[in-house]
Design a protein around this motif. Structure first.
Motif, mmCIF file in Angstrom:
data_model
loop_
_atom_site.group_PDB
_atom_site.id
_atom_site.type_symbol
_atom_site.label_atom_id
_atom_site.label_comp_id
_atom_site.label_asym_id
_atom_site.label_seq_id
_atom_site.Cartn_x
_atom_site.Cartn_y
_atom_site.Cartn_z
ATOM 1 N N GLY A 1 0.789 -1.374 0.171
ATOM 2 C CA GLY A 1 -0.067 -0.119 -0.149
ATOM 3 C C GLY A 1 0.889 1.236 0.197
ATOM 4 N N LEU B 1 -0.877 -3.730 -12.758
ATOM 5 C CA LEU B 1 -2.141 -2.937 -13.112
ATOM 6 C C LEU B 1 -1.659 -1.793 -13.959
ATOM 7 C CD1 LEU B 1 -3.628 -2.297 -9.665
ATOM 8 C CD2 LEU B 1 -4.123 -4.150 -10.951
ATOM 9 N N ALA C 1 -7.350 0.474 -14.673
ATOM 10 C CA ALA C 1 -7.396 -0.099 -13.491
ATOM 11 C C ALA C 1 -6.383 0.511 -12.524
ATOM 12 C CB ALA C 1 -7.116 -1.555 -13.733
ATOM 13 N N ALA C 2 -5.214 0.714 -13.173
ATOM 14 C CA ALA C 2 -4.339 1.698 -12.312
ATOM 15 C C ALA C 2 -4.581 2.744 -12.027
ATOM 16 C CB ALA C 2 -2.919 1.570 -12.844
ATOM 17 N N SER D 1 -7.667 4.212 -11.647
ATOM 18 C CA SER D 1 -8.820 4.173 -10.946
ATOM 19 C C SER D 1 -8.293 4.327 -9.379
ATOM 20 C CB SER D 1 -9.832 3.219 -11.268
ATOM 21 O OG SER D 1 -9.207 1.967 -10.893
ATOM 22 N N ILE D 2 -7.118 3.656 -9.105
ATOM 23 C CA ILE D 2 -6.800 3.617 -7.798
ATOM 24 C C ILE D 2 -5.834 4.481 -7.365
ATOM 25 C CG2 ILE D 2 -5.828 1.958 -6.157
ATOM 26 C CD1 ILE D 2 -6.702 -0.566 -7.756
ATOM 27 N N TRP D 3 -4.804 4.949 -8.376
ATOM 28 C CA TRP D 3 -3.762 5.434 -7.963
ATOM 29 C C TRP D 3 -3.645 6.960 -8.703
ATOM 30 C CZ3 TRP D 3 -1.451 3.935 -3.674
ATOM 31 C CH2 TRP D 3 -1.410 2.359 -3.617
#
Length: 290
Positions: A4, A29, A33-34, A36-38
């Motif tokens: 994390g 990712l 996909a990448a 959307s998170i980072w």
């Protein structure tokens, strides 16, 4: 991203701080996909690394030990595409005695400006008449049995290059607490006697979950590294005449020729003029020893 926490390789290389046996999973990712998170910083993708946590079976801690050993041969100097010393003497003899390519060295003033190999010095003296044919041929015969690669290998190379890696890990815990610690040591003895590398990587993680909806995590990492580069490399041979001795029969340093050095007499004069506490003769092993 390790557990994390994002790492940027331009600042810190996470691979250098991580023990491979501690890795639980690696996920790549990319694209949406990448992002959307980072967010935008993940435009080129994200490598997500999850390390192992503590806990094995309730009341049953687990300790693991592994030792890896890798050995590989040292460079084979005989594979360097050089002529044999005997053939090299014949080539020098042809270039100096039968051609005029090096006749400038017949002049003492010109010759004094350069540091030339012994084989050339002998042939020039023969051509100039400073020594007899018999004396010169005896010296050339002795030189034809000298190949600096043999002494270079014996003085500066280990028998093998070895890599040893030792891993020790412990994990345990309970329903609410998981603990894991590991330590890894890497010992690399490179083919050159003065070159070695030593690394230690230590990791500790502790997870405490008093409630299903509440978890506290603590982790620490230690990385120690020592790199010694006091040995020779194969390229050092390129500056040394093939028919050279590094040590004499009594084990003393010889006065070696280096193609890119100024003549030793000029170095000596400089040392004398300025009262320097050394003679400035060049010897590869003396450089390595000191």
């Amino acid at each position: 991203v390790v557990d994390g926490a994002p790492f940027y390789s331009s600042v810190v290389d996470p691979w250098s701080l991580m023990n491979p046996v501690d890795v639980e999973s690696i996920t790549v990712l990319k694209d949406a996909a990448a992002a959307s998170i980072w967010g935008s910083q993940a435009a080129n993708g994200v490598i997500v690394i999850t390390t192992k946590s503590g806990g094995y079976k309730k009341g049953q801690p687990l300790m693991q030990v592994s030792v890896d050993y890798l050995a590989q041969p040292v460079p084979r100097l005989s594979k360097i595409p050089w002529a044999s010393s005997k053939d090299a003497v014949d080539i020098y003899r042809w270039m100096i005695r039968e051609k005029d390519w090096f006749d400038q060295f017949l002049d003492d003033n010109t010759r004094s400006r350069y540091e030339i190999p012994e084989v050339m010095s002998v042939l020039i003296d023969m051509k100039k008449g400073n020594i007899s044919e018999a004396e010169g041929n005896n010296k050339l015969e002795a030189l034809s049995h000298i190949d600096v690669r043999n002494e270079f290998r014996d003085l500066f190379f280990r028998k093998i290059e070895s890599n040893k890696k030792v891993n020790l890990s412990f994990q345990g815990g309970s329903d609410v607490n998981k603990v894991r610690t590991s330590i890894s040591g890497l010992f690399n003895d490179q083919y050159s006697k003065g070159n070695s590398e030593f690394q230690v990587i230590g990791n500790f993680t502790d997870e405490y979950m008093p409630k299903k909806w509440l978890k506290f995590s603590f982790g620490s990492n230690i990385f120690l590294s020592q790199l010694k580069q006091n040995g020779v490399v194969v390229n050092d041979l390129a500056d040394i005449p093939q028919m050279s001795r590094i040590l004499d029969e009594d084990g003393n340093y010889t006065q070696m020729v280096n193609y890119y050095n100024i003549p030793h007499w000029r170095r000596k004069d400089t040392a004398t003029k300025y009262k320097l506490p050394y003679d400035w003769d060049w010897n590869l092993k003396r450089d390595i020893d000191n």
